[in-house]
Design a protein around this motif. Structure first.
Motif, PDB file in Angstrom:
ATOM      1  N   MET A 104      66.040  47.344  65.082  1.00 59.74           N
ATOM      2  CA  MET A 104      67.076  46.306  65.033  1.00 59.74           C
ATOM      3  C   MET A 104      67.477  45.967  63.602  1.00 59.74           C
ATOM      4  N   ILE A 267      73.000  42.945  65.783  1.00 62.63           N
ATOM      5  CA  ILE A 267      72.188  44.098  66.198  1.00 62.63           C
ATOM      6  C   ILE A 267      72.976  44.998  67.151  1.00 62.63           C
ATOM      7  N   ALA A 285      64.480  43.332  73.337  1.00 64.16           N
ATOM      8  CA  ALA A 285      65.663  43.924  72.713  1.00 64.16           C
ATOM      9  C   ALA A 285      66.935  43.207  73.157  1.00 64.16           C
ATOM     10  N   VAL A 289      69.611  41.006  70.832  1.00 65.95           N
ATOM     11  CA  VAL A 289      71.015  41.412  70.721  1.00 65.95           C
ATOM     12  C   VAL A 289      71.931  40.275  71.145  1.00 65.95           C
TER      13      VAL A 289
END
Length: 310
Positions: A104, A267, A285, A289
């Protein structure tokens, strides 16, 4: 830079995420479907998008600036993994999540968000240099990025160099570079279908991210401190600290602006697909984001205002 451009891109992103979230909740999408769709995106639509990105390039090209941009992009993607390891230590993430945080740190949303923002801030001519960054992004993402997100390697989930370099994403990036420099005339009968399939990538990636978010209880999306610290470091502290160095090293103001924006973007949604593909923490994740994209509406103009635009 027009803030309306950023808001417009964010609205599109969140609508697509919302669709994925809804489809998962009503069980049209599930874990098995997500895995197969991720495989389809990474090995079919993404390679098509990479190749299609160089079908139309500027005829009048200044090769000294082109080589400078390639050099800057290569250096950036070689240095950021080291920075990512340092950031992972600073925020004290769990060892099994180190690869996700490093990934990231390296990879930002340079195509879906970066291109319209760069066009708004620097003019349409700057998109030519942004496309060069995109090429290096693609080559490293499907090679270095695969290795990074699998760090530390799980037992029985070793990723060989052969597996990395045989990935369609790597080969499509090399094909794109060859097309870029040869600049051939691509027949529309070929360019049309490749471009059409490639355009599916951004939408499918955001839908997949929304489906990943649907697996996480709502309170867990916003109640952890670590993602906020990470986003502050990635999208504010790193660009501001790097600014004096790149402003001395890059004489061309357009290339300088493109480089700064690339470092300041949220990201890349790619991390969610990679997390699904390689059985990493897709919830972590997706959460990062989502928050990164949301806060970029304030953080990106702030960073540009105190550096490039002052």
């Amino acid at each position: 830079m027009e803030i309306s451009v950023l808001i417009n891109q964010l609205i599109q992103l969140f609508l697509l995420m919302g669709l994925g979230y809804f489809l998962y909740k009503i069980k049209i999408m599930d874990a098995d479907f997500n895995k197969k769709l991720t495989n389809f995106v990474l090995k079919v639509t993404m390679p098509c998008m990479i190749v299609a990105s160089v079908f139309e390039v500027a005829e009048d090209r200044d090769f000294s600036k082109i080589y400078l941009t390639f050099a800057v992009a290569i250096v950036m993607y070689l240095v950021l993994p080291i920075v990512g390891m340092l950031v992972a230590k600073i925020i004290r993430c769990k060892p099994e999540n180190t690869g996700i945080y490093v990934f990231m740190t390296i990879y930002s949303n340079i195509s879906f968000m970066g291109f319209p923002i760069i066009e708004s801030a620097l003019g349409s001519g700057a998109l030519f240099y942004a496309a060069i960054f995109c090429m290096i992004f693609n080559i490293t993402c499907f090679s270095l990025g695969v290795k990074v997100i699998n760090h530390p390697a799980k037992s029985g989930k070793k990723i060989s160099a052969k597996e990395v370099f045989l990935h369609p994403g790597v080969w499509s990036a090399f094909v794109a570079i060859i097309i870029y420099f040869i600049n051939p005339t691509i027949p529309q009968v070929i360019a049309g279908p490749v471009t059409s399939v490639g355009k599916l990538t951004s939408s499918l990636a955001m839908i997949l991210m929304g489906a990943s978010l649907a697996k996480i209880p709502v309170k867990e999306v916003v109640n952890e401190v670590r993602p906020y610290i990470f986003i502050l470091i990635k999208q504010v502290i790193i660009p501001i600290l790097v600014w004096p160095l790149i402003s001395m090293a890059i004489p061309d103001r357009t290339i300088l602006g493109v480089t700064l924006i690339m470092l300041s973007l949220p990201i890349a949604n790619m991390v969610v697909m990679f997390a699904i593909e390689y059985d990493r923490n897709e919830g972590l994740a997706a959460k990062n984001v989502f928050l990164s994209t949301l806060f970029s509406i304030v953080l990106l103009p702030f960073v540009l205002a105190i550096t490039f635009l002052k």
